[in-house]
Design an enzyme around this catalytic site. Structure first.
Site, PDB file in Angstrom:
ATOM      1  N   ARG A  10       6.441  -6.041  -9.794  1.00 42.60           N
ATOM      2  CA  ARG A  10       7.066  -6.301 -11.399  1.00 42.60           C
ATOM      3  C   ARG A  10       7.110  -8.059 -10.874  1.00 42.60           C
ATOM      4  NH1 ARG A  10       8.778  -2.172 -12.458  1.00 42.60           N
ATOM      5  NH2 ARG A  10      10.948  -0.903 -11.799  1.00 42.60           N
TER       6      ARG A  10
ATOM      7  N   ASP B  65       0.494  -7.386 -16.110  1.00 43.62           N
ATOM      8  CA  ASP B  65       1.047  -6.367 -16.668  1.00 43.62           C
ATOM      9  C   ASP B  65       2.373  -6.529 -17.301  1.00 43.62           C
ATOM     10  OD1 ASP B  65       1.251  -3.746 -18.585  1.00 43.62           O
ATOM     11  OD2 ASP B  65       2.489  -2.771 -17.096  1.00 43.62           O
TER      12      ASP B  65
ATOM     13  N   ILE C  34       1.099  -5.068 -11.583  1.00 45.31           N
ATOM     14  CA  ILE C  34       1.464  -4.735 -11.895  1.00 45.31           C
ATOM     15  C   ILE C  34       2.370  -3.472 -11.278  1.00 45.31           C
ATOM     16  CG2 ILE C  34      -0.425  -3.545 -12.853  1.00 45.31           C
ATOM     17  CD1 ILE C  34       0.073  -2.294  -9.788  1.00 45.31           C
TER      18      ILE C  34
ATOM     19  N   ARG D 243       4.823  -3.963   5.589  1.00 44.92           N
ATOM     20  CA  ARG D 243       5.694  -4.705   6.764  1.00 44.92           C
ATOM     21  C   ARG D 243       5.203  -4.893   7.595  1.00 44.92           C
ATOM     22  NH1 ARG D 243      10.986  -2.384   4.137  1.00 44.92           N
ATOM     23  NH2 ARG D 243       9.675  -0.572   3.250  1.00 44.92           N
TER      24      ARG D 243
ATOM     25  N   LEU E  15       1.170  -1.639  -0.346  1.00 47.14           N
ATOM     26  CA  LEU E  15      -0.217   0.612  -0.017  1.00 47.14           C
ATOM     27  C   LEU E  15       0.810   1.182   0.317  1.00 47.14           C
ATOM     28  CD1 LEU E  15      -3.284   0.425   0.341  1.00 47.14           C
ATOM     29  CD2 LEU E  15      -2.307   1.309   2.258  1.00 47.14           C
ATOM     30  N   GLY E  16       1.471   1.564  -0.833  1.00 47.56           N
ATOM     31  CA  GLY E  16       2.458   2.697  -1.468  1.00 47.56           C
ATOM     32  C   GLY E  16       2.310   4.454  -2.617  1.00 47.56           C
TER      33      GLY E  16
ATOM     34  N   ILE F 214       1.385   3.781  -5.451  1.00 48.68           N
ATOM     35  CA  ILE F 214       0.222   2.979  -6.161  1.00 48.68           C
ATOM     36  C   ILE F 214      -0.732   2.179  -5.928  1.00 48.68           C
ATOM     37  CG2 ILE F 214       0.104   0.995  -7.661  1.00 48.68           C
ATOM     38  CD1 ILE F 214       3.114   2.365  -9.202  1.00 48.68           C
TER      39      ILE F 214
ATOM     40  N   GLU G 153      11.084 -10.111 -18.636  1.00 52.84           N
ATOM     41  CA  GLU G 153      10.455  -9.480 -20.162  1.00 52.84           C
ATOM     42  C   GLU G 153      11.740  -9.160 -20.474  1.00 52.84           C
ATOM     43  OE1 GLU G 153       8.924  -6.184 -18.409  1.00 52.84           O
ATOM     44  OE2 GLU G 153       8.109  -6.714 -16.970  1.00 52.84           O
TER      45      GLU G 153
ATOM     46  N   HIS H 182       3.803  -4.567 -20.702  1.00 52.37           N
ATOM     47  CA  HIS H 182       4.153  -3.578 -19.551  1.00 52.37           C
ATOM     48  C   HIS H 182       3.657  -1.836 -20.046  1.00 52.37           C
ATOM     49  CE1 HIS H 182       7.836  -3.095 -16.610  1.00 52.37           C
ATOM     50  NE2 HIS H 182       7.073  -2.022 -16.111  1.00 52.37           N
TER      51      HIS H 182
END
Length: 335
Positions: A242, A266, A240, A185, A162-163, A165, A271, A289
């Protein structure tokens, strides 16, 4: 001799837009982009050029190793284009006094939009519906439709990370009358969503697991067979962040065997290669991506890079250092 001072040299570790390169060229001599993966290509850079490089502009996913940094003796600043920086050897950079910056939050809105789009596409079978129509099955079946699915309203969305984005995703899905929970965390005092102490607890609670966590060695394959089983047969996973955060073989098996209902992806672990088994599955929505590929997001990231370059060249502290990165050295110094 013109008497004009030489511009500091900036190396492009990855291709950038022509407009952005022209903007950078107002402050720096721009060389590159390198013709291949950074660790190998920087070794092949002519020594005269390598010795002049003061600034490196790269992608956070690129392997900016200790050995690669060692090829650039005058380097003082590494700018990661985007919020990620997991490919940079921060220990080696700190030992050299090289400042490392990124663009936190610059593409958060665009990526959050895309996460919600992938979620809706996966749950409501939008891609499968398009294929059904294009094959002619809709007309041939007398306007019959695909099987009914459960909608979004009332579903539980678990956000892993929950940053910047993740928080924007939470606000968006709340508008669909969905419940929100998260795993970080530790709990955040500034939000009212329920916090789950482990990712497994979050997955057991959730109907949709949205992966928005920062990548790193500590969460590689964090979404594994056990987490997918906890999500359950009606569950969907959206990534979305990594590709390394999800165990791709475990995900493929879970999608194939009905352990989960679907996925929207995504990002991928290697990749631009995508496992053929993943490409063949009918219950997955895939994109190359492109979550941050919105004009507003790109403009904001470019602004942050230019602000960091400008501060560094002026001998000031860079405005968006990565956590734990050293402060910038004056532009005239040599690391």
């Amino acid at each position: 001799m013109s008497g004009q001072p030489e511009l500091p040299t900036l190396l492009l570790g990855a291709p950038m837009s022509a407009h952005f390169v022209r903007r950078l060229a107002q402050q720096c001599e721009v060389i590159g982009p390198l013709p291949g993966p950074f660790p190998e290509a920087v070794v092949a850079l002519p020594r005269a050029k390598a010795q002049r490089v003061r600034i490196l502009l790269t992608l956070g996913t690129a392997r900016t190793t200790r050995e690669a940094l060692g090829q650039l003796p005058a380097l003082g600043l590494v700018c990661c284009y985007g919020s990620g920086y997991e490919g940079v050897d921060l220990v080696a950079a700190a030992e050299r006094g090289i400042a490392v910056t990124h663009s936190p939050g610059a593409n958060a809105s665009a990526v959050a939009d895309f996460a919600v789009g992938l979620m809706i596409a996966s749950i409501r079978k939008i891609v499968a519906g398009q294929a059904f129509l294009l094959r002619g099955d809709w007309a041939a079946a007398g306007k019959q439709h695909l099987p009914m699915v459960r909608g979004l309203t009332g579903r539980r969305v678990g956000i892993f990370g929950l940053g910047a984005i993740g928080e924007k995703v939470a606000r968006r899905v709340a508008a669909f009358e969905m419940e929100v929970g998260y795993h970080n965390r530790g709990p955040r005092a500034d939000v009212r969503y329920p916090w789950f102490a482990t990712l497994r607890e979050l997955a057991r609670w959730a109907d949709v697991l949205i992966v928005a966590v920062r990548a790193g060695a500590g969460n590689r394959h964090a979404v594994n067979q056990d987490i997918l089983a906890a999500l359950g047969a009606d569950g969907h996973v959206v990534n979305i962040a990594r590709g390394s955060v999800i165990d791709e073989p475990a995900l493929i098996a879970a999608l194939r065997d009905g352990v989960i209902a679907g996925a929207g992806l995504d990002v991928f672990e290697h990749e631009p290669q995508v496992p053929p088994e993943l490409l063949a599955l009918p219950n997955v929505v895939l994109s190359p991506h492109q979550g941050g590929a919105a004009r507003e997001a790109q403009s904001a990231m470019q602004d942050m890079v230019c602000a960091n370059v400008e501060a560094f060249l002026a001998g000031n502290a860079v405005p968006t250092p990565v956590p734990g990165a050293p402060v910038a050295q004056p532009a005239g110094s040599v690391a």
